[in-house]
Scaffold this motif. Structure first.
Motif, PDB file in Angstrom:
ATOM      1  N   PRO A   1      51.573  -0.892  22.393  1.00  0.00           N
ATOM      2  CA  PRO A   1      50.347  -0.131  20.886  1.00  0.00           C
ATOM      3  C   PRO A   1      51.026   1.368  21.179  1.00  0.00           C
ATOM      4  CG  PRO A   1      49.112  -0.589  23.010  1.00  0.00           C
ATOM      5  CD  PRO A   1      50.593  -1.570  23.368  1.00  0.00           C
ATOM      6  N   PRO A   2      50.081   2.016  20.146  1.00  0.00           N
ATOM      7  CA  PRO A   2      50.545   3.165  19.796  1.00  0.00           C
ATOM      8  C   PRO A   2      50.831   4.821  21.220  1.00  0.00           C
ATOM      9  CG  PRO A   2      49.414   2.968  18.426  1.00  0.00           C
ATOM     10  CD  PRO A   2      49.016   1.867  19.475  1.00  0.00           C
ATOM     11  N   ALA A   3      52.233   4.871  21.071  1.00  0.00           N
ATOM     12  CA  ALA A   3      52.041   5.983  22.309  1.00  0.00           C
ATOM     13  C   ALA A   3      51.080   7.191  22.183  1.00  0.00           C
ATOM     14  CB  ALA A   3      53.819   6.479  22.435  1.00  0.00           C
ATOM     15  N   THR A   4      50.777   7.694  23.002  1.00  0.00           N
ATOM     16  CA  THR A   4      49.391   9.128  22.986  1.00  0.00           C
ATOM     17  C   THR A   4      50.711   9.995  23.342  1.00  0.00           C
ATOM     18  OG1 THR A   4      49.077   8.120  25.254  1.00  0.00           O
ATOM     19  CG2 THR A   4      48.179   7.698  23.754  1.00  0.00           C
ATOM     20  N   LEU A   5      51.990   9.956  23.777  1.00  0.00           N
ATOM     21  CA  LEU A   5      52.877  11.270  23.645  1.00  0.00           C
ATOM     22  C   LEU A   5      53.685  10.846  23.481  1.00  0.00           C
ATOM     23  CD1 LEU A   5      53.199  13.553  26.180  1.00  0.00           C
ATOM     24  CD2 LEU A   5      53.474  11.842  27.378  1.00  0.00           C
ATOM     25  N   ARG A   6      54.115  11.913  22.529  1.00  0.00           N
ATOM     26  CA  ARG A   6      56.062  12.312  21.990  1.00  0.00           C
ATOM     27  C   ARG A   6      56.763  12.607  22.354  1.00  0.00           C
ATOM     28  NH1 ARG A   6      53.253  10.723  15.893  1.00  0.00           N
ATOM     29  NH2 ARG A   6      53.037  13.243  15.703  1.00  0.00           N
TER      30      ARG A   6
ATOM     31  N   VAL B   1      65.630  22.236  18.535  1.00  0.00           N
ATOM     32  CA  VAL B   1      65.862  20.391  18.870  1.00  0.00           C
ATOM     33  C   VAL B   1      64.905  19.474  19.101  1.00  0.00           C
ATOM     34  CG1 VAL B   1      67.356  18.936  19.537  1.00  0.00           C
ATOM     35  CG2 VAL B   1      67.891  20.801  19.047  1.00  0.00           C
ATOM     36  N   ALA B   2      64.196  19.872  19.383  1.00  0.00           N
ATOM     37  CA  ALA B   2      62.779  19.179  21.079  1.00  0.00           C
ATOM     38  C   ALA B   2      62.039  19.653  20.038  1.00  0.00           C
ATOM     39  CB  ALA B   2      62.752  19.445  22.039  1.00  0.00           C
ATOM     40  N   ARG B   3      60.592  18.906  20.010  1.00  0.00           N
ATOM     41  CA  ARG B   3      59.332  19.382  20.099  1.00  0.00           C
ATOM     42  C   ARG B   3      59.065  18.017  20.567  1.00  0.00           C
ATOM     43  NH1 ARG B   3      57.535  17.783  13.906  1.00  0.00           N
ATOM     44  NH2 ARG B   3      55.606  17.738  15.088  1.00  0.00           N
ATOM     45  N   VAL B   4      57.539  18.432  20.934  1.00  0.00           N
ATOM     46  CA  VAL B   4      56.394  17.251  21.606  1.00  0.00           C
ATOM     47  C   VAL B   4      55.108  17.489  21.553  1.00  0.00           C
ATOM     48  CG1 VAL B   4      55.614  17.011  24.359  1.00  0.00           C
ATOM     49  CG2 VAL B   4      57.729  17.862  24.285  1.00  0.00           C
ATOM     50  N   ALA B   5      54.043  16.463  21.197  1.00  0.00           N
ATOM     51  CA  ALA B   5      53.271  16.015  20.696  1.00  0.00           C
ATOM     52  C   ALA B   5      52.998  15.545  21.578  1.00  0.00           C
ATOM     53  CB  ALA B   5      52.721  15.923  19.121  1.00  0.00           C
ATOM     54  N   ALA B   6      50.788  15.775  21.355  1.00  0.00           N
ATOM     55  CA  ALA B   6      50.438  14.971  22.573  1.00  0.00           C
ATOM     56  C   ALA B   6      49.606  14.250  21.967  1.00  0.00           C
ATOM     57  CB  ALA B   6      50.047  14.904  24.080  1.00  0.00           C
ATOM     58  N   ARG B   7      48.197  13.283  22.380  1.00  0.00           N
ATOM     59  CA  ARG B   7      46.771  13.059  21.385  1.00  0.00           C
ATOM     60  C   ARG B   7      45.690  13.388  22.428  1.00  0.00           C
ATOM     61  NH1 ARG B   7      47.849   6.876  18.790  1.00  0.00           N
ATOM     62  NH2 ARG B   7      46.728   7.741  16.958  1.00  0.00           N
ATOM     63  N   LEU B   8      44.812  13.517  21.857  1.00  0.00           N
ATOM     64  CA  LEU B   8      43.536  13.585  22.360  1.00  0.00           C
ATOM     65  C   LEU B   8      42.868  12.289  23.009  1.00  0.00           C
ATOM     66  CD1 LEU B   8      42.147  16.616  20.509  1.00  0.00           C
ATOM     67  CD2 LEU B   8      41.809  16.281  22.292  1.00  0.00           C
ATOM     68  N   LEU B   9      42.267  12.387  24.472  1.00  0.00           N
ATOM     69  CA  LEU B   9      42.021  10.977  24.870  1.00  0.00           C
ATOM     70  C   LEU B   9      40.420  11.043  24.513  1.00  0.00           C
ATOM     71  CD1 LEU B   9      44.210  10.764  27.867  1.00  0.00           C
ATOM     72  CD2 LEU B   9      44.806   9.042  26.196  1.00  0.00           C
ATOM     73  N   GLN B  10      40.305  12.075  25.184  1.00  0.00           N
ATOM     74  CA  GLN B  10      38.453  12.165  24.976  1.00  0.00           C
ATOM     75  C   GLN B  10      37.989  13.788  24.486  1.00  0.00           C
ATOM     76  OE1 GLN B  10      36.667  11.050  28.466  1.00  0.00           O
ATOM     77  NE2 GLN B  10      34.898  11.088  28.144  1.00  0.00           N
ATOM     78  N   CYS B  11      37.411  13.891  23.425  1.00  0.00           N
ATOM     79  CA  CYS B  11      36.174  16.000  23.959  1.00  0.00           C
ATOM     80  C   CYS B  11      34.882  15.667  24.324  1.00  0.00           C
ATOM     81  CB  CYS B  11      36.406  15.578  22.529  1.00  0.00           C
ATOM     82  SG  CYS B  11      38.274  15.397  21.568  1.00  0.00           S
ATOM     83  N   ARG B  12      34.674  16.586  24.505  1.00  0.00           N
ATOM     84  CA  ARG B  12      33.421  16.410  25.428  1.00  0.00           C
ATOM     85  C   ARG B  12      32.334  17.859  24.940  1.00  0.00           C
ATOM     86  NH1 ARG B  12      34.803  13.762  30.086  1.00  0.00           N
ATOM     87  NH2 ARG B  12      32.370  13.598  31.273  1.00  0.00           N
ATOM     88  N   GLN B  13      31.066  17.878  25.645  1.00  0.00           N
ATOM     89  CA  GLN B  13      30.796  18.954  25.358  1.00  0.00           C
ATOM     90  C   GLN B  13      30.621  19.910  27.052  1.00  0.00           C
ATOM     91  OE1 GLN B  13      29.402  19.670  21.799  1.00  0.00           O
ATOM     92  NE2 GLN B  13      30.099  22.125  22.228  1.00  0.00           N
ATOM     93  N   ILE B  14      30.599  21.228  27.325  1.00  0.00           N
ATOM     94  CA  ILE B  14      30.143  21.586  28.827  1.00  0.00           C
ATOM     95  C   ILE B  14      29.573  22.748  28.366  1.00  0.00           C
ATOM     96  CG2 ILE B  14      32.190  20.889  29.856  1.00  0.00           C
ATOM     97  CD1 ILE B  14      33.531  22.744  29.728  1.00  0.00           C
ATOM     98  N   ALA B  15      28.838  23.038  29.549  1.00  0.00           N
ATOM     99  CA  ALA B  15      27.585  23.628  29.323  1.00  0.00           C
ATOM    100  C   ALA B  15      28.114  24.970  30.462  1.00  0.00           C
ATOM    101  CB  ALA B  15      26.166  23.383  29.677  1.00  0.00           C
TER     102      ALA B  15
ATOM    103  N   VAL C   1      43.798  15.889  26.828  1.00  0.00           N
ATOM    104  CA  VAL C   1      45.340  15.731  26.082  1.00  0.00           C
ATOM    105  C   VAL C   1      45.949  15.137  27.346  1.00  0.00           C
ATOM    106  CG1 VAL C   1      47.144  16.428  25.016  1.00  0.00           C
ATOM    107  CG2 VAL C   1      44.456  18.186  24.611  1.00  0.00           C
ATOM    108  N   SER C   2      47.133  14.386  26.449  1.00  0.00           N
ATOM    109  CA  SER C   2      47.445  12.851  27.342  1.00  0.00           C
ATOM    110  C   SER C   2      48.981  13.694  27.620  1.00  0.00           C
ATOM    111  CB  SER C   2      47.237  11.592  26.862  1.00  0.00           C
ATOM    112  OG  SER C   2      48.626  10.728  27.029  1.00  0.00           O
ATOM    113  N   ILE C   3      48.812  14.525  28.786  1.00  0.00           N
ATOM    114  CA  ILE C   3      50.745  14.866  28.976  1.00  0.00           C
ATOM    115  C   ILE C   3      50.477  15.615  30.044  1.00  0.00           C
ATOM    116  CG2 ILE C   3      50.409  16.836  27.645  1.00  0.00           C
ATOM    117  CD1 ILE C   3      53.546  16.545  27.380  1.00  0.00           C
ATOM    118  N   GLY C   4      51.236  15.537  30.669  1.00  0.00           N
ATOM    119  CA  GLY C   4      50.415  16.261  32.610  1.00  0.00           C
ATOM    120  C   GLY C   4      52.085  16.796  33.380  1.00  0.00           C
ATOM    121  N   TYR C   5      51.995  17.264  34.268  1.00  0.00           N
ATOM    122  CA  TYR C   5      53.417  17.779  35.216  1.00  0.00           C
ATOM    123  C   TYR C   5      54.187  16.282  34.914  1.00  0.00           C
ATOM    124  CZ  TYR C   5      50.743  16.578  39.598  1.00  0.00           C
ATOM    125  OH  TYR C   5      49.445  15.784  40.529  1.00  0.00           O
ATOM    126  N   ALA C   6      53.885  15.224  35.101  1.00  0.00           N
ATOM    127  CA  ALA C   6      54.487  13.903  35.590  1.00  0.00           C
ATOM    128  C   ALA C   6      55.269  13.727  34.011  1.00  0.00           C
ATOM    129  CB  ALA C   6      53.537  12.720  35.553  1.00  0.00           C
TER     130      ALA C   6
END
Ligand SMILES: *Cc1c(COP(=O)(O)O)cnc(C)c1O
Length: 349
Positions: A7-12, A230-244, A266-271
């Motif tokens: 399926p489509p990636a969430t990180l590119r 040369v390099a560009r990185v993009a990642a997808r939002l996995l979830q949005c929420r409201q906080i108080a 967002v779907s990117i981390g230290y790994a």
């Protein structure tokens, strides 16, 4: 049965091969009468040999440098073996046999390596001479050794210790290599890495060995204006929420909201190579809108403030800054590290 399609990636990771080719051509031009090769070790500094090596070859590059024997296989499909130099040289008979089987060429770094290469059959090799970095290479005192005289040397090379600085050591290393060149028969002479090309044509000799600048790094001012990102990185939002107010975000709640706010995960981390020190104080972005990072970077995720982009929703892409020439976003990471820590999930498809 074959696996179903992914399926489509969430990180590119997007590698601009036209910019890569332009950077090689610019560095080749800046090398004057010398030709530019390319350091393609560490999977082209994290950007992927499969994407980068054919682009470099098509731009005109003829000499490719890797560090390990394990890296040769990934480069040899688009490039004939004799154009691949292996910087770590040979430590065992198995290394020598592998080199000969593939036709890749070792960079001999010591008298022991010279004797081993000769004893197992000899043939064309390269030779590294240490002129001051004290890392790899034969010492100047060893230049006259009979095991060196027995070698059939294509590239006689040395490596600059501080090419990114203005120091008398650069000139000294170039002079030492020039003296060694008179004493050791060879076909091509090579000293400069990317920063060394910026030092000027006196450092270029016959062949330069740029790495970081090919991939968008600007290690010296002289290269600015010639090098494109040369390099560009993009990642997808996995979830949005409201906080108080009073609610924390992420491990150890190092960010605590003081107002109602909308945040996104967002779907990117230290790994993936988005290291923890790129956390709070930094931002992702969307169409120029700054989306500050909230709390700690997790292994697979990072949380951002969506105040500036209320229209964004799960599935939308955000830009992850990866401009290695921009010191402001690097924190304590060098541009080399920013590329080489790029994780496997982020490889260009
Ligand atoms: C990695 C490497 C290079 C390329 O260096 P950059 O600073 O990335 O341009 C050149 N020569 C040798 C011996 C290297 O190990």
């Amino acid at each position: 049965m074959s696996n179903p399609p992914l399926p489509p990636a969430t990180l590119r990771l997007m590698v601009d091969t036209a910019a890569l080719a332009d950077n090689w051509r610019a560095l080749d031009r800046l090398s004057g009468t010398a030709a530019a090769g390319a350091a393609v070790k560490a999977d082209c500094y994290g950007l992927g040999v499969d994407t980068c090596v054919p682009a470099l070859r098509d731009a005109g590059c003829e000499t490719f440098f890797v560090a390990h024997w394990s890296e040769v296989a990934g480069v040899i499909a688009p490039v004939p073996g004799h154009r691949i130099a292996v910087l770590h040289g040979v430590l065992s008979e198995a290394d020598c046999a592998y080199a000969r089987a593939l036709g890749a060429v070792p960079v001999i770094n010591s008298l022991e390596q010279a004797a081993l290469w000769h004893r197992t059959g000899g043939g064309v090799c390269h030779l590294m001479v240490d002129t001051g970095i004290n890392r790899l290479g034969i010492a100047l005192a060893e230049v006259g050794d009979p095991s060196i005289a027995a070698l059939d040397i294509d590239i006689l090379m040395s490596h600059l210790a501080s090419a990114d600085e203005r120091t008398a050591m650069n000139r000294m290393q170039a002079e030492l290599l020039g003296e060694v060149a008179d004493a050791i028969p060879h076909r091509r002479l090579s000293l400069a890495n990317s920063a060394g090309i910026g030092l000027g044509e006196a450092f270029a000799f016959d062949l330069t060995r740029p790495g970081i600048a090919l991939y968008g790094g600007v290690p010296r001012e002289e290269l600015a204006g010639h090098i494109r990102p040369v390099a560009r990185v993009a990642a997808r939002l996995l979830q949005c929420r409201q906080i108080a107010p009073g609610e924390g975000v992420g491990y150890n709640a190092v960010f605590i909201a003081n107002t109602h706010m909308r945040i996104g995960t967002v779907s990117i981390g230290y790994a993936d190579g988005f290291l923890r020190l790129r956390g709070p104080g930094n931002a992702l972005s969307h169409e120029g809108r700054r989306l500050p990072i909230l709390g700690k970077v997790s292994m697979d995720m990072v949380v951002i403030d969506l105040s500036a982009a209320p229209d964004l929703a799960a599935g939308d892409w955000v830009d992850v800054p990866w401009d290695i020439a921009d010191a402001a976003q690097q924190n304590q990471l060098s541009p080399y590290e920013m590329l080489t820590v790029i994780g496997r999930r982020l490889r260009a498809g």
